[in-house]
Design a protein around this motif. Structure first.
Motif, PDB file in Angstrom:
ATOM      1  N   LEU A  23       0.823  -1.213   0.000  1.00 52.06           N
ATOM      2  CA  LEU A  23       0.000   0.000   0.000  1.00 52.06           C
ATOM      3  C   LEU A  23       0.859   1.265   0.000  1.00 52.06           C
ATOM      4  N   ALA A  24       2.009   1.150   0.651  1.00 51.66           N
ATOM      5  CA  ALA A  24       2.890   2.322   0.732  1.00 51.66           C
ATOM      6  C   ALA A  24       3.736   2.491  -0.523  1.00 51.66           C
ATOM      7  N   GLY A  25       3.493   1.656  -1.521  1.00 49.60           N
ATOM      8  CA  GLY A  25       4.294   1.669  -2.747  1.00 49.60           C
ATOM      9  C   GLY A  25       4.460   3.035  -3.385  1.00 49.60           C
ATOM     10  N   PRO A  26       3.362   3.788  -3.647  1.00 48.94           N
ATOM     11  CA  PRO A  26       3.507   5.095  -4.304  1.00 48.94           C
ATOM     12  C   PRO A  26       4.396   6.057  -3.523  1.00 48.94           C
ATOM     13  N   SER A  27       4.237   6.064  -2.191  1.00 52.52           N
ATOM     14  CA  SER A  27       5.064   6.966  -1.368  1.00 52.52           C
ATOM     15  C   SER A  27       6.525   6.571  -1.470  1.00 52.52           C
ATOM     16  N   LEU A  28       6.764   5.245  -1.393  1.00 49.64           N
ATOM     17  CA  LEU A  28       8.149   4.780  -1.440  1.00 49.64           C
ATOM     18  C   LEU A  28       8.756   5.026  -2.819  1.00 49.64           C
ATOM     19  N   SER A  29       7.947   4.831  -3.881  1.00 45.88           N
ATOM     20  CA  SER A  29       8.441   5.099  -5.233  1.00 45.88           C
ATOM     21  C   SER A  29       8.762   6.578  -5.401  1.00 45.88           C
ATOM     22  N   GLY A  30       7.868   7.422  -4.844  1.00 39.19           N
ATOM     23  CA  GLY A  30       8.092   8.868  -4.907  1.00 39.19           C
ATOM     24  C   GLY A  30       9.369   9.252  -4.189  1.00 39.19           C
ATOM     25  N   ALA A  31       9.542   8.662  -3.002  1.00 36.95           N
ATOM     26  CA  ALA A  31      10.739   8.971  -2.209  1.00 36.95           C
ATOM     27  C   ALA A  31      11.993   8.511  -2.947  1.00 36.95           C
ATOM     28  N   ALA A  32      11.896   7.333  -3.572  1.00 33.88           N
ATOM     29  CA  ALA A  32      13.058   6.790  -4.299  1.00 33.88           C
ATOM     30  C   ALA A  32      13.387   7.676  -5.495  1.00 33.88           C
ATOM     31  N   ALA A  33      12.339   8.123  -6.200  1.00 32.69           N
ATOM     32  CA  ALA A  33      12.564   8.973  -7.379  1.00 32.69           C
ATOM     33  C   ALA A  33      13.174  10.310  -6.960  1.00 32.69           C
ATOM     34  N   ALA A  34      12.678  10.861  -5.841  1.00 34.11           N
ATOM     35  CA  ALA A  34      13.202  12.138  -5.342  1.00 34.11           C
ATOM     36  C   ALA A  34      14.663  11.997  -4.937  1.00 34.11           C
ATOM     37  N   ALA A  35      14.953  10.879  -4.275  1.00 35.73           N
ATOM     38  CA  ALA A  35      16.335  10.650  -3.825  1.00 35.73           C
ATOM     39  C   ALA A  35      17.262  10.495  -5.026  1.00 35.73           C
ATOM     40  N   ARG A  36      16.763   9.786  -6.055  1.00 34.02           N
ATOM     41  CA  ARG A  36      17.571   9.578  -7.254  1.00 34.02           C
ATOM     42  C   ARG A  36      17.823  10.919  -7.959  1.00 34.02           C
ATOM     43  N   ALA A  37      16.763  11.726  -8.018  1.00 29.63           N
ATOM     44  CA  ALA A  37      16.893  13.031  -8.674  1.00 29.63           C
ATOM     45  C   ALA A  37      17.869  13.920  -7.908  1.00 29.63           C
ATOM     46  N   ALA A  38      17.790  13.865  -6.585  1.00 29.51           N
ATOM     47  CA  ALA A  38      18.690  14.680  -5.758  1.00 29.51           C
ATOM     48  C   ALA A  38      20.136  14.232  -5.964  1.00 29.51           C
ATOM     49  N   ALA A  39      20.319  12.932  -6.055  1.00 33.08           N
ATOM     50  CA  ALA A  39      21.673  12.393  -6.225  1.00 33.08           C
ATOM     51  C   ALA A  39      22.240  12.794  -7.587  1.00 33.08           C
ATOM     52  N   GLU A  40      21.337  12.831  -8.587  1.00 32.42           N
ATOM     53  CA  GLU A  40      21.807  13.171  -9.935  1.00 32.42           C
ATOM     54  C   GLU A  40      21.830  14.679 -10.165  1.00 32.42           C
ATOM     55  N   GLY A  41      21.283  15.447  -9.218  1.00 24.61           N
ATOM     56  CA  GLY A  41      21.279  16.903  -9.334  1.00 24.61           C
ATOM     57  C   GLY A  41      20.219  17.430 -10.280  1.00 24.61           C
ATOM     58  N   SER A  42      19.289  16.558 -10.706  1.00 24.04           N
ATOM     59  CA  SER A  42      18.229  17.020 -11.599  1.00 24.04           C
ATOM     60  C   SER A  42      17.035  17.503 -10.766  1.00 24.04           C
ATOM     61  N   ALA A  43      16.189  18.322 -11.358  1.00 25.26           N
ATOM     62  CA  ALA A  43      15.077  18.912 -10.619  1.00 25.26           C
ATOM     63  C   ALA A  43      13.851  18.021 -10.644  1.00 25.26           C
ATOM     64  N   GLY A  44      13.579  17.420 -11.784  1.00 26.36           N
ATOM     65  CA  GLY A  44      12.332  16.667 -11.944  1.00 26.36           C
ATOM     66  C   GLY A  44      12.436  15.247 -11.456  1.00 26.36           C
ATOM     67  N   GLY A  45      11.277  14.584 -11.440  1.00 25.61           N
ATOM     68  CA  GLY A  45      11.233  13.174 -11.064  1.00 25.61           C
ATOM     69  C   GLY A  45      11.470  12.310 -12.277  1.00 25.61           C
ATOM     70  N   ASP A  46      11.073  11.043 -12.147  1.00 26.92           N
ATOM     71  CA  ASP A  46      11.223  10.083 -13.233  1.00 26.92           C
ATOM     72  C   ASP A  46      10.097  10.293 -14.233  1.00 26.92           C
ATOM     73  N   GLU A  47      10.436  10.741 -15.449  1.00 24.68           N
ATOM     74  CA  GLU A  47       9.387  11.040 -16.432  1.00 24.68           C
ATOM     75  C   GLU A  47       8.701   9.780 -16.931  1.00 24.68           C
ATOM     76  N   PHE A  48       9.361   8.627 -16.741  1.00 23.90           N
ATOM     77  CA  PHE A  48       8.761   7.377 -17.199  1.00 23.90           C
ATOM     78  C   PHE A  48       7.895   6.735 -16.112  1.00 23.90           C
ATOM     79  N   GLN A  49       7.891   7.358 -14.928  1.00 21.78           N
ATOM     80  CA  GLN A  49       7.110   6.758 -13.837  1.00 21.78           C
ATOM     81  C   GLN A  49       5.614   6.899 -14.132  1.00 21.78           C
ATOM     82  N   ASN A  50       4.912   5.809 -13.940  1.00 21.34           N
ATOM     83  CA  ASN A  50       3.452   5.841 -14.074  1.00 21.34           C
ATOM     84  C   ASN A  50       2.863   4.834 -13.088  1.00 21.34           C
ATOM     85  N   GLY A  51       1.576   4.685 -13.103  1.00 19.78           N
ATOM     86  CA  GLY A  51       0.909   3.774 -12.167  1.00 19.78           C
ATOM     87  C   GLY A  51       1.433   2.355 -12.259  1.00 19.78           C
ATOM     88  N   TRP A  52       1.726   1.907 -13.488  1.00 17.01           N
ATOM     89  CA  TRP A  52       2.183   0.522 -13.677  1.00 17.01           C
ATOM     90  C   TRP A  52       3.589   0.304 -13.131  1.00 17.01           C
TER      91      TRP A  52
END
Lengths: 321, 281
Positions: free
Chosen positions: B34-63
């Motif tokens: 159930l916590a999947g979306p939050s964890l995915s969001g957190a992972a995407a944010a962490a990845r973006a922060a590590a890479e220095g980019s502003a946006g999230g994963d553009e390929f991320q979707n519900g699936w």
């Protein structure tokens, strides 16, 4: 031999663990309806024998037949007719006593809720069935183990040390249970126990093992029948009685078993031609008062002590020894 | 035989359902899904922060969130399956109930089969619940739609119906490595009579198989351990529109099934053989 004569027939049953023979060349025949006691000191092979009779342990040599059928060939069929309590009773600790019995009943087949309740009540656990077995005392577990053994109304019940951990009322309950299984329900019971007195009062047949071999196999009544060649005497003057008895030609060995502070004594006299009445009269004439005189009664404990006091013949026999 | 197996299966099911560990595990798995979306969001944010980019994963979707959630929840399910299967027979031995059961009219091989099937049924039910929970939370958080190319939004890469089929197929395929895991765990459980040691043996075996798969990709193709996370990784890849993944999905998923199926049969058979041949003292 037909199915009806013997419930258990074992021929030359042997089991070796590594280099040690736990059981060797054991022949066993238990008649239908008998209550048989399996005795022996620690390491005599009692538990291994029971396990082989249940197919838990494979014999190194020999064969077991239950109800006339080979255990190896018809294991599932014959085990439906067998109930057992092997060593310490074991249950699922997170389940209640009743649930444990229900599960075992499902595996054995033909057990309904009423039968489970009846078995719980029979062993005095009717009001504790809902408690988890993790909270049971040793005695309660033992009683639940007995309930599990008779749950599916087996024709042959094997009980390994069923009195372990039981208080005196529970011992009486189990003793009555064993007798009623045989006398009222016609079941055959094999009991392994260290409690010789209990075996003596409960069983009508006994097999004594030592070092993995059978050393005695007979009816309890015959094994412990009074020995008319030996007399037990209680006299008021032990010293005088000993002196007089040792001087008699028809008297063999005289043992003093107990001496009281007032000089009274209990003596055991082996007769070598003399009559008990003759000795009684002679002692009285010699001024010794005889308060009791009876043929020496042998108990299973005496028999056990005699046989286990001998040097080990085959106990824990090593390969090639 | 079927009747005896069914009876034993129901007995084993009852025993497992009374285990607190199973229920605690199930609740944790569902919460994690159930916590999947939050964890995915957190992972995407962490990845973006590590890479220095502003946006999230553009390929991320519900699936992709759904696939990620099930993969994370699966970790716990595999762990639960290893612990419960590796302790299944060893625990019976340490309690003494192995003796009690084996002295009853039970074929040991059937008992093992019933144990494996009962544990598989329950862990499969937990996996299905996790997929359902992950689907619900992905739908609520992102919505489950056709997968489109972010550069060409009019181009539908995989329709909703296709994706639904991929998820169903991946769920079904994931059940086979789960069965293999339980079969191997049960075999380890017959090797030692101490549940802790048996669990250690099972974990050790999985680590060895995984390491062997890592060192030799050829071996990895035939090791069920390497197949454990393949089905939902493939779903994730499809949702991420990596090129060529549909062909991979069609080729890899059947291999997951037959490789794991063979491991499941081997593990269960070895466990049955081991228990049948041993003395129960």
């Amino acid at each position: 031999m037909s199915d009806g004569d013997y419930v258990v027939e074992a021929e030359a049953l042997s089991k070796r663990f590594g280099k040690r023979w736990a059981v060797r060349e054991l022949d066993l025949a238990i008649a239908r309806g008998a209550v048989c006691g399996l005795l022996g000191p620690n390491g005599a092979g009692k538990s291994t024998t029971l396990r082989m009779l249940l197919g838990l342990v494979r014999p190194t040599h020999g064969a077991v037949r239950l109800f006339g059928a080979s255990l190896r060939d018809a294991r599932l069929h014959v085990l439906k007719r067998v109930g057992c309590l092997i060593e310490a009773p074991a249950f699922y600790p997170h389940l209640s006593g009743r649930k444990n019995l229900e599960l075992l009943g499902r595996i054995s087949g033909g057990v309904d809720a009423a039968r489970v309740q009846a078995c719980l009540e029979r062993v005095g656990l009717g009001d504790r069935g809902e408690d988890r077995t993790a909270g049971y005392s040793t005695g309660m577990k033992q009683r639940l183990g007995l309930a599990a053994a008779i749950l599916h109304d087996p024709e042959f019940v094997l009980l390994d040390e069923p009195l372990n951990g039981l208080d005196p009322p529970a011992v009486l309950l189990v003793r009555r249970l064993i007798r009623s299984l045989a006398e009222e329900e016609g079941k055959t019971v094999l009991v392994s126990s260290h409690m010789l007195h209990e075996v003596e009062v409960t069983c009508d047949h006994v097999v004594l093992l030592r070092g993995g071999r059978k050393v005695v196999d007979g009816k309890v009544a015959e094994l412990i029948k009074p020995d008319h060649a030996r007399l037990e005497l209680r006299v008021n003057d032990g010293e005088a009685a000993l002196g007089w008895l040792r001087a008699q030609a028809g008297v063999g060995e005289v043992e003093e078993e107990e001496r009281g502070p007032d000089g009274s004594a209990s003596l055991v006299v082996s007769l070598a031609g003399a009559e008990s009445a003759q000795l009684n009269r002679g002692l009285i004439e010699a001024g010794v008062e005889v308060s009791s005189l009876a043929p020496r009664r042998r108990s299973l404990e005496d028999l056990f002590a005699e046989l286990t006091a001998e040097p080990a013949a085959v106990g824990a026999e090593e390969e090639g020894a | 035989m079927i009747g005896r197996l069914w009876t034993l299966y129901r007995v084993e099911l009852s025993k497992l359902l009374a285990r607190r560990l199973l229920w605690v595990g199930a609740v944790l798995v569902i919460l994690l899904a159930l916590a999947g979306p939050s964890l995915s969001g957190a992972a995407a944010a962490a990845r973006a922060a590590a890479e220095g980019s502003a946006g999230g994963d553009e390929f991320q979707n519900g699936w992709t969130v759904l696939a990620g959630s099930v993969t994370r929840a699966s970790f716990l399910i595999w762990l639960l399956a290893v612990v419960l299967s590796a302790s299944s027979v060893a625990e019976e031995a340490s309690w003494g109930t192995l003796r009690v059961i084996c002295a009853r009219p039970v074929r040991r091989a059937e008992w093992i089969a019933a144990k494996v099937l009962a544990l598989w049924s329950l862990t499969a039910a937990i996996l299905l619940a996790a997929v359902f929970a992950a689907t619900a939370s992905a739908e609520l958080a992102f919505g489950l739609y056709d997968v489109v190319d972010p550069l060409f939004p009019d181009r539908v890469t995989h329709s909703f119906g296709d994706m639904r089929w991929f998820v169903l197929a991946a769920t079904g395929a994931s059940l086979v490595p789960l069965l293999a895991l339980i079969g191997v765990g049960t075999f380890c459980s017959t090797l030692v009579d101490h549940p802790g040691h048996a669990t250690g043996a099972a974990v050790g075996a999985l680590v060895l198989l995984s390491a062997a798969g890592g060192l030799s990709p050829g071996f990895g193709e035939y090791s069920f351990v390497d197949q454990l996370f393949v089905p939902f990784r493939l779903v994730n890849d499809l949702a991420n529109q990596y090129t060529g993944k549909l062909r991979e999905f069609n080729e890899d998923l059947p291999r997951v099934v037959w490789v794991s199926g063979l491991w499941a049969i081997a593990g269960t058979q070895l466990a049955a053989l081991r228990l049948t041949l041993r003395d129960v003292v």
